[in-house]
Scaffold this active site. Structure first.
Site, mmCIF file in Angstrom:
data_model
loop_
_atom_site.group_PDB
_atom_site.id
_atom_site.type_symbol
_atom_site.label_atom_id
_atom_site.label_comp_id
_atom_site.label_asym_id
_atom_site.label_seq_id
_atom_site.Cartn_x
_atom_site.Cartn_y
_atom_site.Cartn_z
ATOM 1 C CD GLU A 180 -2.808 -1.433 2.329
ATOM 2 O OE1 GLU A 180 -3.076 -0.420 2.995
ATOM 3 O OE2 GLU A 180 -3.310 -2.547 2.558
ATOM 4 C CE LYS B 202 -3.310 0.658 -2.447
ATOM 5 N NZ LYS B 202 -4.172 -0.520 -2.607
ATOM 6 C CG ASN C 240 -8.134 -5.524 2.872
ATOM 7 O OD1 ASN C 240 -9.121 -4.922 3.283
ATOM 8 N ND2 ASN C 240 -8.094 -6.838 2.771
ATOM 9 N NE ARG D 233 -30.947 -4.969 0.794
ATOM 10 C CZ ARG D 233 -31.645 -4.230 1.617
ATOM 11 N NH1 ARG D 233 -31.792 -2.935 1.387
ATOM 12 N NH2 ARG D 233 -32.214 -4.752 2.677
#
EC number: 3.2.2.-
Length: 384
Positions: free
Chosen positions: A3, A54, A176, A333
């Site tokens: 990262e 990155k 992450n 959703r």
């Protein structure tokens, strides 16, 4: 995956290890890499590096009088899931060294290698940062903050905050493990709507009565989410070493592992986001976590979806068949537009639904439901 801090540490490594070295000859690419050839040859040149989010830029600069006459060449690298730079003796090239820069004689010949086991890494000629990536969370904090707060109407912020944090248009450098650590420190539920979390920051203004030192102290004691997107990566850089990844050496990784508070830690829960990447978080008080027991090490890429809140009442056959799936809230959703994730991060393909067969009695048999297999994560992207 590497990262922002890892790319920044890699640029520091290249500058420190190669600052006094003179390189020469052609740049060599492995036969299995699908990345472009590097058309550069010089009898004497130096290598320097810089990082932004990155991405990492290498500049090959010929020395005065070097032959053939050659203009400086810049390459921009994205590390994918396993990229790194290593400086090794020529006779000890590591496996998966897909791009190699050799030192010029005299003296022992060394090779600066771009090593990428999984081959998701990429390099581009020309030296331009990838279009669409936002300001770097580490080195362009003021521009980064302004870019996020100015664009809160963007559809990316309709998503849960854990997904929005991986959108490199706004959070260039966050991946992450960083998103897990940032949300954990502020006790923000990972599936809270991103806009709801960030809109409050637009109104945040320090009191004009405070002195400058008081304002700085207040900021340090009560940082908001965007401030942590800057300060938490800085903590990883200050650890030294190479940051995330046990391949960087046990001593380096031990310091990084001791720094972690949430990501892959015992007692934490984990779920998959909409892109199949595992998000680690702390369950709210009073809710049971049904996650697997984990060691206090780097989480496995095979981590499955775990449900932190199964209902305690008796389940019908259909609900029992589905009980291993995490409940989806309105913010979880899937919606029409897709979030722009780090381009080198593989995502989980959507699976088709099986039609249930009609039983003789006229009732449908309960369908067996499987959780999507998570994407490969050495930790994602970016992360990556």
């Amino acid at each position: 995956m590497p990262e922002g801090p890892e790319l920044h540490l890699a640029s520091q490594f290249v500058n420190e290890a190669c600052g006094a070295l003179v390189f020469g000859g052609c740049v060599e690419k492995s036969s299995v890499s699908r990345n472009p050839e590097v058309p550069f040859e010089s009898s004497a040149y130096r290598i320097s590096a810089s990082a932004r989010g990155k991405e990492l830029r290498l500049i090959l600069s010929p020395l005065p009088g070097a032959q053939p006459p050659q203009e400086p060449l810049a390459l921009v690298f994205r590390f994918g899931m396993s990229g790194s730079f290593q400086l090794v003796p020529c006779e000890e090239l590591p496996r998966h060294a897909h791009l190699r820069f050799y030192t010029a004689p005299p003296g022992p010949r060394l090779a600066l290698c771009f090593v990428d086991v999984r081959r998701f890494g990429h390099w581009d000629l020309g030296g331009k940062w990838q279009p669409g990536r936002g300001p770097c969370v580490l080195q362009e904090y003021e521009q980064f903050r302004e870019n996020v707060l100015r664009n809160l109407a963007d559809k990316a912020f309709d998503r849960p905050i854990c997904e929005a944090l991986l959108d490199q248009r706004f959070f260039n450098g966050i991946g992450n493990y960083l998103r897990a650590e940032i949300l954990y420190r502020l006790k923000i539920p990972p599936f809270e709507k991103a806009r709801s979390v960030l809109e409050a920051l637009q109104q945040r203004r320090p009191s004009p009565k405070l002195t400058l030192s008081q304002k700085i102290k207040a900021k340090l004691q009560n940082p908001d989410l965007l401030e942590l997107c800057h300060s938490v990566p800085k903590e990883v850089v200050q650890l030294g070493g190479k940051g995330y990844g046990s391949e960087s050496g046990e001593e380096d990784f031990a310091a990084f592992r001791a720094w972690l508070r949430c990501y892959g830690m015992p007692g934490m829960s984990s779920l998959q986001d909409r892109h199949g990447r595992t998000i680690w978080f702390q369950c709210p008080t009073g809710r049971k976590s049904h996650k697997k027991k984990s060691k206090a090490t780097q989480p496995s890429p095979e981590d499955r979806v775990e449900d932190p809140s199964r209902p305690s009442k008796a389940l019908s056959r259909t609900r029992r068949a589905k009980r291993d799936l995490p409940e989806r809230t309105a913010t979880q959703r899937p919606e029409g537009s897709s979030l722009q994730q780090d381009p080198e991060v593989p995502t989980v393909p959507k699976k088709g639904r099986r039609k249930g067969r009609q039983a003789a009695s006229g009732h449908r048999r309960p369908r067996k439901v499987k959780a999507d297999t998570p994407s490969l994560e050495p930790e994602g992207t970016s992360a990556s």
